[in-house]
Scaffold this motif. Structure first.
Motif, PDB file in Angstrom:
ATOM      1  N   ASN A   1      -0.946  -7.819  -4.156  1.00  0.00           N
ATOM      2  CA  ASN A   1      -1.618  -6.399  -4.879  1.00  0.00           C
ATOM      3  C   ASN A   1      -0.792  -4.879  -3.976  1.00  0.00           C
ATOM      4  O   ASN A   1      -0.711  -5.047  -2.861  1.00  0.00           O
ATOM      5  CB  ASN A   1      -3.360  -6.721  -4.571  1.00  0.00           C
ATOM      6  N   ILE A   2      -1.269  -4.371  -5.521  1.00  0.00           N
ATOM      7  CA  ILE A   2      -0.761  -3.107  -5.119  1.00  0.00           C
ATOM      8  C   ILE A   2      -1.536  -2.096  -5.339  1.00  0.00           C
ATOM      9  O   ILE A   2      -2.293  -1.901  -6.149  1.00  0.00           O
ATOM     10  CB  ILE A   2       0.642  -3.111  -6.177  1.00  0.00           C
ATOM     11  N   SER A   3      -1.638  -1.012  -4.362  1.00  0.00           N
ATOM     12  CA  SER A   3      -3.033   0.193  -4.054  1.00  0.00           C
ATOM     13  C   SER A   3      -2.510   0.821  -4.185  1.00  0.00           C
ATOM     14  O   SER A   3      -1.104   1.284  -3.339  1.00  0.00           O
ATOM     15  CB  SER A   3      -3.581  -0.019  -3.292  1.00  0.00           C
ATOM     16  N   LEU A   4      -2.370   2.140  -4.882  1.00  0.00           N
ATOM     17  CA  LEU A   4      -1.293   3.462  -5.261  1.00  0.00           C
ATOM     18  C   LEU A   4      -2.196   4.490  -4.817  1.00  0.00           C
ATOM     19  O   LEU A   4      -2.027   5.580  -5.914  1.00  0.00           O
ATOM     20  CB  LEU A   4      -0.825   3.650  -6.689  1.00  0.00           C
ATOM     21  N   THR A   5      -3.534   4.254  -4.577  1.00  0.00           N
ATOM     22  CA  THR A   5      -4.471   5.120  -4.477  1.00  0.00           C
ATOM     23  C   THR A   5      -4.224   6.778  -3.487  1.00  0.00           C
ATOM     24  O   THR A   5      -3.614   7.326  -4.397  1.00  0.00           O
ATOM     25  CB  THR A   5      -5.846   4.921  -3.681  1.00  0.00           C
ATOM     26  N   HIS A   6      -3.097   6.357  -2.719  1.00  0.00           N
ATOM     27  CA  HIS A   6      -2.964   7.141  -2.238  1.00  0.00           C
ATOM     28  C   HIS A   6      -1.279   7.638  -2.499  1.00  0.00           C
ATOM     29  O   HIS A   6      -0.108   8.399  -1.108  1.00  0.00           O
ATOM     30  CB  HIS A   6      -2.723   6.789  -0.548  1.00  0.00           C
TER      31      HIS A   6
ATOM     32  N   ILE B   1       0.802  -0.915   0.281  1.00  0.00           N
ATOM     33  CA  ILE B   1      -0.004  -0.081   0.036  1.00  0.00           C
ATOM     34  C   ILE B   1       0.904   1.135   0.140  1.00  0.00           C
ATOM     35  O   ILE B   1       1.690   1.438   0.684  1.00  0.00           O
ATOM     36  CB  ILE B   1      -1.108   0.137   1.006  1.00  0.00           C
ATOM     37  N   ALA B   2       0.774   2.087  -0.813  1.00  0.00           N
ATOM     38  CA  ALA B   2       1.457   3.230  -0.922  1.00  0.00           C
ATOM     39  C   ALA B   2       0.208   4.525   0.016  1.00  0.00           C
ATOM     40  O   ALA B   2      -0.483   4.213  -0.089  1.00  0.00           O
ATOM     41  CB  ALA B   2       1.398   3.351  -2.357  1.00  0.00           C
ATOM     42  N   SER B   3       0.854   5.475   0.263  1.00  0.00           N
ATOM     43  CA  SER B   3       1.203   6.403   1.973  1.00  0.00           C
ATOM     44  C   SER B   3       1.871   7.312   1.485  1.00  0.00           C
ATOM     45  O   SER B   3       3.138   7.182   1.693  1.00  0.00           O
ATOM     46  CB  SER B   3       0.634   5.985   2.484  1.00  0.00           C
TER      47      SER B   3
END
Length: 84
Positions: free
Chosen positions: A69-74, A21-23
Protein backbone atom coordinates in the motif's frame (compact mmCIF):
# COMPACT_ATOMS: atom_id res chain seq x y z
CA UNK A 1 14.21 -4.00 11.83
CA UNK A 2 16.91 -4.62 9.22
CA UNK A 3 16.42 -6.23 5.80
CA UNK A 4 17.63 -9.69 6.81
CA UNK A 5 15.16 -9.99 9.69
CA UNK A 6 12.33 -8.54 7.63
CA UNK A 7 12.96 -11.09 4.86
CA UNK A 8 12.85 -13.88 7.43
CA UNK A 9 9.55 -12.60 8.82
CA UNK A 10 8.04 -12.39 5.31
CA UNK A 11 9.19 -15.94 4.57
CA UNK A 12 7.67 -17.14 7.85
CA UNK A 13 4.36 -15.45 7.03
CA UNK A 14 4.52 -13.04 9.96
CA UNK A 15 4.21 -9.98 7.70
CA UNK A 16 0.74 -9.64 6.23
CA UNK A 17 0.88 -6.11 4.85
CA UNK A 18 3.55 -3.62 3.71
CA UNK A 19 3.06 0.13 3.52
CA UNK A 20 5.31 2.50 1.58
CA UNK A 21 4.92 5.86 3.29
CA UNK A 22 5.97 9.21 1.87
CA UNK A 23 7.36 11.82 4.23
CA UNK A 24 8.72 14.99 2.70
CA UNK A 25 10.64 14.01 -0.44
CA UNK A 26 11.54 10.50 0.81
CA UNK A 27 9.82 7.17 1.29
CA UNK A 28 10.10 4.61 4.07
CA UNK A 29 8.62 1.14 4.53
CA UNK A 30 6.46 -0.08 7.38
CA UNK A 31 5.50 -3.75 7.81
CA UNK A 32 2.32 -4.76 9.64
CA UNK A 33 2.79 -7.72 11.97
CA UNK A 34 0.51 -9.28 14.59
CA UNK A 35 2.51 -7.42 17.26
CA UNK A 36 2.18 -4.03 15.54
CA UNK A 37 3.92 -2.07 12.79
CA UNK A 38 7.68 -2.36 12.23
CA UNK A 39 9.69 0.27 10.34
CA UNK A 40 12.51 -0.87 8.07
CA UNK A 41 15.90 0.20 9.41
CA UNK A 42 19.52 0.17 8.31
CA UNK A 43 22.01 -2.04 10.11
CA UNK A 44 23.01 1.02 12.15
CA UNK A 45 19.44 1.35 13.44
CA UNK A 46 18.39 4.40 11.40
CA UNK A 47 15.14 4.48 9.42
CA UNK A 48 15.84 3.25 5.90
CA UNK A 49 14.62 5.73 3.27
CA UNK A 50 14.47 5.95 -0.51
CA UNK A 51 14.34 8.99 -2.79
CA UNK A 52 12.08 7.41 -5.40
CA UNK A 53 8.92 5.36 -5.13
CA UNK A 54 10.16 2.78 -7.62
CA UNK A 55 13.30 2.14 -5.55
CA UNK A 56 11.20 1.54 -2.45
CA UNK A 57 8.87 -0.75 -4.42
CA UNK A 58 11.82 -2.76 -5.81
CA UNK A 59 13.12 -3.22 -2.27
CA UNK A 60 9.72 -4.43 -1.06
CA UNK A 61 9.61 -6.86 -3.99
CA UNK A 62 13.08 -8.14 -3.06
CA UNK A 63 11.67 -9.04 0.37
CA UNK A 64 9.28 -11.45 -1.33
CA UNK A 65 6.15 -9.30 -1.08
CA UNK A 66 4.10 -8.84 -4.24
CA UNK A 67 1.77 -6.17 -2.89
CA UNK A 68 2.22 -2.92 -0.97
CA UNK A 69 0.00 0.00 0.00
CA UNK A 70 1.27 3.49 -0.79
CA UNK A 71 0.52 6.55 1.35
CA UNK A 72 1.29 9.86 -0.38
CA UNK A 73 -0.47 12.08 2.16
CA UNK A 74 2.72 13.79 3.35
CA UNK A 75 4.63 13.62 0.06
CA UNK A 76 6.33 16.89 -0.89
CA UNK A 77 8.43 16.06 -3.98
CA UNK A 78 10.05 19.50 -4.15
CA UNK A 79 11.03 19.60 -0.48
CA UNK A 80 14.73 19.83 0.25
CA UNK A 81 16.29 18.09 3.22
CA UNK A 82 18.22 19.76 5.99
CA UNK A 83 21.87 18.83 6.17
CA UNK A 84 22.85 17.59 9.60
Amino acid sequence: MDERMLKAMVAAGAVKNINIIASGARFHVEAKTPNGPITAETRQGKVRTWVTLDAAARWVRSLGMGRANISLTHWQPGQRELSV
